[in-house]
Every structure is written in C-alpha cells, then in structure tokens.
Scaffold this motif. Sequence first.
Motif, short mmCIF file in Angstrom:
data_model
loop_
_atom_site.label_atom_id
_atom_site.label_comp_id
_atom_site.label_asym_id
_atom_site.label_seq_id
_atom_site.Cartn_x
_atom_site.Cartn_y
_atom_site.Cartn_z
N HIS A 181 16.95 6.66 -20.31
CA HIS A 181 15.69 7.41 -20.18
C HIS A 181 14.51 6.45 -20.13
O HIS A 181 13.61 6.62 -19.29
CB HIS A 181 15.57 8.39 -21.35
CG HIS A 181 14.45 9.38 -21.18
ND1 HIS A 181 13.26 9.27 -21.86
CD2 HIS A 181 14.33 10.49 -20.40
CE1 HIS A 181 12.46 10.27 -21.51
NE2 HIS A 181 13.08 11.04 -20.63
N VAL A 189 11.94 6.06 -17.02
CA VAL A 189 10.51 6.29 -17.21
C VAL A 189 9.71 5.03 -16.84
O VAL A 189 8.68 5.11 -16.17
CB VAL A 189 10.23 6.71 -18.68
CG1 VAL A 189 8.74 6.68 -18.98
CG2 VAL A 189 10.78 8.10 -18.93
N PRO A 238 4.64 8.90 -16.69
CA PRO A 238 5.46 9.13 -15.51
C PRO A 238 5.25 10.51 -14.90
O PRO A 238 4.94 11.47 -15.60
CB PRO A 238 6.89 9.02 -16.08
CG PRO A 238 6.75 9.44 -17.49
CD PRO A 238 5.40 8.93 -17.93
N LYS A 272 13.25 25.61 -25.31
CA LYS A 272 13.96 24.88 -24.25
C LYS A 272 13.00 24.47 -23.14
O LYS A 272 13.02 23.34 -22.66
CB LYS A 272 15.07 25.76 -23.65
CG LYS A 272 16.26 25.99 -24.56
CD LYS A 272 17.24 26.94 -23.87
CE LYS A 272 18.23 27.52 -24.85
NZ LYS A 272 19.03 28.60 -24.29
N LEU A 304 10.65 21.57 -24.38
CA LEU A 304 11.28 20.25 -24.42
C LEU A 304 11.60 19.74 -23.02
O LEU A 304 11.48 18.54 -22.74
CB LEU A 304 12.55 20.30 -25.28
CG LEU A 304 12.32 20.48 -26.78
CD1 LEU A 304 13.64 20.46 -27.54
CD2 LEU A 304 11.41 19.38 -27.34
N ALA A 305 11.99 20.65 -22.13
CA ALA A 305 12.28 20.24 -20.75
C ALA A 305 11.02 19.74 -20.06
O ALA A 305 11.06 18.77 -19.28
CB ALA A 305 12.89 21.40 -19.96
N VAL A 312 8.61 18.23 -21.39
CA VAL A 312 8.29 16.90 -21.91
C VAL A 312 9.33 15.88 -21.42
O VAL A 312 8.98 14.85 -20.83
CB VAL A 312 8.23 16.91 -23.45
CG1 VAL A 312 7.99 15.50 -23.99
CG2 VAL A 312 7.14 17.85 -23.93
N TYR A 313 10.62 16.15 -21.68
CA TYR A 313 11.67 15.16 -21.42
C TYR A 313 11.90 14.95 -19.92
O TYR A 313 12.04 13.81 -19.46
CB TYR A 313 12.97 15.61 -22.08
CG TYR A 313 14.04 14.54 -22.11
CD1 TYR A 313 13.98 13.49 -23.02
CD2 TYR A 313 15.12 14.59 -21.24
CE1 TYR A 313 14.96 12.52 -23.06
CE2 TYR A 313 16.11 13.62 -21.27
CZ TYR A 313 16.03 12.59 -22.18
OH TYR A 313 17.01 11.62 -22.20
N PHE A 314 11.95 16.03 -19.18
CA PHE A 314 12.21 15.91 -17.74
C PHE A 314 10.91 15.94 -16.93
O PHE A 314 10.84 15.39 -15.84
CB PHE A 314 13.12 17.03 -17.25
CG PHE A 314 14.49 16.99 -17.88
CD1 PHE A 314 15.30 15.87 -17.74
CD2 PHE A 314 14.96 18.05 -18.62
CE1 PHE A 314 16.54 15.82 -18.33
CE2 PHE A 314 16.21 18.01 -19.22
CZ PHE A 314 17.01 16.88 -19.08
N LEU A 334 5.45 15.53 -19.32
CA LEU A 334 4.15 16.00 -19.79
C LEU A 334 3.93 15.62 -21.24
O LEU A 334 4.86 15.69 -22.06
CB LEU A 334 4.06 17.52 -19.64
CG LEU A 334 4.07 18.06 -18.20
CD1 LEU A 334 4.06 19.58 -18.22
CD2 LEU A 334 2.87 17.54 -17.41
N THR A 335 2.72 15.23 -21.56
CA THR A 335 2.38 14.95 -22.95
C THR A 335 2.00 16.25 -23.65
O THR A 335 1.74 17.28 -22.99
CB THR A 335 1.19 13.98 -23.04
OG1 THR A 335 0.04 14.63 -22.50
CG2 THR A 335 1.46 12.70 -22.27
#
Lengths: 190, 261
Positions: free
Chosen positions: A88, A92, A104, A142, A145-146, A148-150, A153-154
């Motif tokens: 990850h 990034v 990113p 869900k 978190l998606a 942010v992680y994918f 976004l902050t």
Amino acid sequence: MSSRIGGPLVAREEQKLVEGLLAGNEDAVRALYARFARPIFTLGLRLLGSAEAAEELTQDVFLTAWRKAARFDPSRGRLSTWLMTIAHNLAVDRLRRETGVTRPHLVLMDELPEIPSSDEEEPLMERDAAMHAIESLSDAEKRLLARVYFGGLTAREISEADGVPLGTVKTRLRTALIKVRRANQDKERP
Amino acid sequence: MSCVEVREHLPEYSMGVLPEHEIAAVERHLAWCAGCRKEAAEFGSAAATFAFALEPAAVPRGLADRVVARVRQVAGTSGTARRTRATAALAVAAMVTVAALGWGAAMAGRAEKFADQAALAEARRAAALQQFDRVLNEIKQLVPSVTLSQDETHLGRLAPTAGRAGGGAVLQLVSPTLLDFAIVLVNGLPRGDVAAMPYRVTLENAAGDVLKVGRISELDANGGADVYRQYEEQDLSGYTKVLVRDASGDVVLSGTVDQSG
C-alpha cells in the motif's frame, strides 16, 4: 521450505520464510509469492489501474521486503500485514510521485480488467478472515474506510465533502478501524 | 505531539493518507512511544484487511519466475559457489539476530544531539555493541554448518561528527576461507532532512583506498537503516575506517573497526 496450506502461518514459520527471503532462497521466495502475490497484485491493480503497474508493484514489494527483511519482527505484527503495508505504501508513493500532489489520487475501479490465467497461486487464506472482519462494519463504515484506503481521501476532505464535522469523521474512522482490529484479534494466533 | 494528538492521526497514518508534514511529526513520536507504536501497528493490520478483502485478480503467468529472479539477483545468490552461499548464510544469521536483539531500539542515536545526554548515548552505544557481540556467538548456533573463527569477525562503532546526530556499528567478516563482508547499521539520522539522502557508506584503508559498502536512501522510524555488502574478490584486511557521508559528501558518522582481535 514448507508451509502449511489451509491455515495461517505461525510466527516461527513466518520468521523462517523471511529468513529464507533474505538469503534469496528460491523455495522461500516462491512460498511467499504463492501466499501473497495475488493480494498484492490485486491491490496494485485496484490502486494503480493497470496490470503493468500492478506487476511492477508486485516485484517492488518483494524487493522491498528483501531489503527490510532483517527488521521484520513477528512479535510486532503478522507477515501478511507487513507485506500489505509495504504494498500500500509503495502504491501510494508511486501515485504521489506521478501526480506530484501531496496526497494520492487513487483509482477506484468498479471492475477489474481480465488478466490472462495465472500460475503458482494458492487459495487466499487471509481473505476469509478479511471478509469476516469487514462484515463487522456497517455499510456506512465500509464506505468510509474504502474512501480513505482506496480513494485516498483525508478525513478533512471527507468532512468538507459530506458537510460533517472533522472530529466526527475522525471518530468514525477510528471506531471503524477498532472494529476491524477486534475482529482480526478474534482470529489471531494464540 | 502528545499521545492524544498522535492517536487522533493514527487512523489516517495507518491508511496512508496523512499529509507529509504530519507524518514526520507522528513518526518522531512513534520512534520513542511504545504505546502509540502498538496502536499504529494494530491499525495498520486493520487497514491491510481491506487489501485482503478485495475480489482477487488473476496474476499474470510467469510473474513468479520474474520475482524469484529479481530477489535472487539482489540477494547475490545466483552463483553456486559454496563460499558465497556460506557467507550469505552468515550475513543472514547476523542480520536476523540483530533484528531479534532489538538493535534499533538499543541504539539511541537520537540522544547525541543533546550535549547533556552524551554520556547516556555513549553508554547505550556501548550496550548496543555488546549486543552485537552476542550476534557472533549466536551465528554459530544458527549456521552450524559453517566454521567461523572469532578471529575473523570484527566490530566497530560509528559516532557522529561535530554538529551531527546519530550513531551506528559495523560488523566485518575478514576470512581466508569465506567471502569477506561488512554490515553497517546506523540509527538516529535525521528523518526530516531529505536533502541529506542518499547517505553513502564506505570503508577506507591507511593508504586511502576506498571501498563502497552501500547507499542509504530510506530511514526507518528511528532514523535507522542497515547496509550490507559481500566482497567477491576484495580482502577487507586493513579497511578499518568506516565513513557515512550525506548527499553533499559531508561525513556525518565515522568510526574504526578493530581488526586486531
């Protein structure tokens, strides 16, 4: 270099695999590849958007793991987490370099492209546990978190986009991660 | 940053979206705070769960061979010389043991920038060096197939030059039967000084001949890194001076390996 199929690696097996990786032992590299190449490649495909970039990422992850292998400490975290964090972070970093921005712009793909058939893959044991952990979340968690992680976004960006106080977004993020953490701990080795 | 502030940032830090200037502050805190480090690790594990939950894509055919070839190439195991394999095994044993001994935590290079903590830093470096010495004893157990004389392994330590921070240690194998190698570990280098990287690590002898050990282009949370080089044809005898230079060529760490014992 043997590792049990059908169950998670224990700490000693993880340490031996990493020692083998450090030594460039082919059996160890192949054992690690068989277990982790597919989720690494999948993550690369999801974040970077092309099979070519995902393949480069996969190779870079194993090289980075080799360079950092001496510092892997199974008492501080699972091998799977260690490798996926490397993956990850590399993805990034690559996006940051290529886009020249401080955060990113991750590609969120609805459908992954078809790739020619694969070789040397084993069933993804960690996926069952991951799905179990994700199920502990509400749909809103869900999605959060998606994003942010994918989505990259902050918390501040989500706060501004949704018109929700920043503190609330941070609290929700933290709560969601704690739920996943607890679900993971249920599955942890003794 | 306080623990409360750091923990507020940890979810974003663990998911790779924390802005750069806040990453540096969080990592400075994590370098010394075990509690926050533990929480960061747990959140990191939770974040990685998302990667595993993705619908798996098929991996291209042949990628396994390409990955194996690249790792074996950088690991220096493409050859079949017994000497090479034995040396690699020794280095692996040493580095794994170093990791197991918690080398990074022991180094405490950060303390050196404070004059009043110089004595403490010195004591901790000495302790770290003792730990490194234990490596040599454990090597024999980890790689019993290789006969290693205590006389063939040599230690040295690195200290910061004036106005610099950090510290380090060196392990050399100088052997008539195995390929010589050098492992250099550093700690406490300033993570925020991007312009200083990459650092270059070299060995020098009394005649001024220079041998490269490696480059450091990435530091861990403790400002630490390790470089390793195995010398196929070079005898390390006499190469006792160890220097770490920053990107502009200034020496930031220096030390001497005691090859007499």
